[in-house]
Design an enzyme around this catalytic site. Structure first.
Site, mmCIF file in Angstrom:
data_model
loop_
_atom_site.group_PDB
_atom_site.id
_atom_site.type_symbol
_atom_site.label_atom_id
_atom_site.label_comp_id
_atom_site.label_asym_id
_atom_site.label_seq_id
_atom_site.Cartn_x
_atom_site.Cartn_y
_atom_site.Cartn_z
ATOM 1 N N ASN A 16 0.863 -1.178 0.000
ATOM 2 C CA ASN A 16 0.000 0.000 0.000
ATOM 3 C C ASN A 16 0.902 1.232 0.000
ATOM 4 O OD1 ASN A 16 -1.773 2.073 0.554
ATOM 5 N ND2 ASN A 16 -2.216 1.415 2.657
ATOM 6 N N LYS A 41 0.025 4.269 -0.241
ATOM 7 C CA LYS A 41 -0.609 5.448 0.378
ATOM 8 C C LYS A 41 -0.398 6.667 -0.544
ATOM 9 C CE LYS A 41 0.007 3.227 4.792
ATOM 10 N NZ LYS A 41 0.141 3.316 6.243
ATOM 11 N N HIS A 72 -9.422 1.235 4.928
ATOM 12 C CA HIS A 72 -8.133 1.400 5.602
ATOM 13 C C HIS A 72 -8.312 2.371 6.777
ATOM 14 C CE1 HIS A 72 -4.041 2.576 6.477
ATOM 15 N NE2 HIS A 72 -3.659 1.453 5.886
ATOM 16 N N GLU A 93 -6.667 4.742 7.810
ATOM 17 C CA GLU A 93 -6.430 6.159 7.497
ATOM 18 C C GLU A 93 -7.645 6.772 6.802
ATOM 19 O OE1 GLU A 93 -2.652 5.527 5.558
ATOM 20 O OE2 GLU A 93 -1.786 4.977 7.500
ATOM 21 N N GLU A 140 -5.287 -4.998 10.579
ATOM 22 C CA GLU A 140 -4.243 -4.011 10.814
ATOM 23 C C GLU A 140 -4.531 -3.273 12.121
ATOM 24 O OE1 GLU A 140 -2.200 -2.755 6.927
ATOM 25 O OE2 GLU A 140 -4.027 -1.579 7.074
ATOM 26 N N GLY A 182 2.637 2.057 10.755
ATOM 27 C CA GLY A 182 3.622 3.128 10.614
ATOM 28 C C GLY A 182 4.352 3.484 11.896
ATOM 29 N N SER A 188 3.560 -2.322 10.262
ATOM 30 C CA SER A 188 5.005 -2.385 10.515
ATOM 31 C C SER A 188 5.634 -3.723 10.131
ATOM 32 C CB SER A 188 5.312 -2.035 11.980
ATOM 33 O OG SER A 188 4.936 -0.695 12.261
HETATM 34 P P1 PGA Z 1 2.985 0.182 7.551
HETATM 35 O O1 PGA Z 1 1.500 0.421 6.992
HETATM 36 O O2 PGA Z 1 3.475 -1.112 6.963
HETATM 37 O O3 PGA Z 1 3.751 1.367 7.100
HETATM 38 O O4 PGA Z 1 2.862 0.070 9.050
HETATM 39 C C1 PGA Z 1 0.619 -0.653 6.805
HETATM 40 C C2 PGA Z 1 -0.685 -0.167 6.234
HETATM 41 O O5 PGA Z 1 -1.156 0.926 6.617
HETATM 42 O O6 PGA Z 1 -1.297 -0.838 5.377
#
Ligand code: PGA
Length: 243
Positions: free
Chosen positions: A9, A11, A89, A91, A159, A165, A203
């Protein structure tokens, strides 16, 4: 059997110049033994068509077309070359106030356009610390996964919001507990619940991928930061291939 999926992803990252990373990834994995799904910004989807990977959007509108300035329909993503789309997601849930009902409607729109919906769920840190993780997961699964979901058209991505992140990763016991719970709920509700792919996200890196992929009912990963560079994502793909 659930399919193994290494999903990236991007983003809101990635200009045309960054496609060089996907070319490098394709050189390293010209015929991956697992499904590799890259979700670049929508502006790059069409440019990814020739890659040996599946390409996905990061969001879609619930409607097929209409007066929704700035939004993209699932059919538009499919037309550009996507075969999947992330829905819900965390976010999107946070930045845009998306509810479980919104996520279900978007997922149904994805299915109608022939896209696989990668439906994202996960608890916040407060929910984890308050001991409500599994009930949060139940609510999100019930509300975000539409009745038309099948193992062929839907993937679940677990997640934990606090792991996205942050560099913080749940213990393998914590991942195992939630993934087994999701599997049980899917199996109660859907005839092919045993066949849905359930991804872990938050992560994931080359250094922790193998131990996460060894957990029961973990069928792959949804990777943010570590999917942006071929050098970081390639070891994750390789770890899944050998898991
Ligand atoms: P990350 O994000 O691997 O940077 O923690 C995962 C995600 O939001 O899908």
């Amino acid at each position: 059997m659930p399919r193994k999926i290494a999903a990236g992803n991007w983003k809101m990252n990635g200009l045309r110049a960054n496609l060089a990373e996907l070319d490098a990834l394709a050189k390293a994995h010209p015929a991956p033994a697992v499904d590799v799904l890259i979700c670049p910004p929508a502006t790059l989807i069409a440019a990814c068509r020739e890659l040996p990977f599946a390409i996905g959007g990061q969001d879609c509108h619930a409607n097929a077309s209409g007066a929704h300035t700035g939004d993209l329909s699932a059919a538009m993503l499919a037309d550009a070359g996507a075969t999947a789309v992330l829905t819900g997601h965390s976010e999107r849930r946070t930045d845009h106030g998306e509810t479980d009902a919104d996520v279900a409607a978007k997922s149904t729109a994805a299915h109608a356009a022939g896209l696989q919906a990668v439906i994202c769920i996960g608890e916040t840190l407060a929910e984890r610390e308050g001991g409500t993780t599994l009930s949060v997961i139940d609510t999100q699964l019930a509300g975000s996964v539409p009745d038309g979901a099948t193992a062929a058209n839907t993937v679940i991505a677990y997640e934990p919001v606090w792991a996205i992140g942050t560099g913080k990763v749940p213990t393998t016991d914590q991942i195992a507990e939630v993934h087994a719970h999701i599997r049980a709920r899917l199996s109660e509700r859907f005839a092919d619940g045993a066949d849905f792919s359930i991804l872990y996200g938050g992560s994931v890196k080359g250094s922790n991928a193998a131990e996460i992929f060894a957990v029961d009912h973990v069928n792959g990963a949804l990777v943010g930061g570590a999917s942006l560079k071929a050098a970081d994502f390639s070891p994750i793909v390789a770890a899944l291939e050998t898991a």
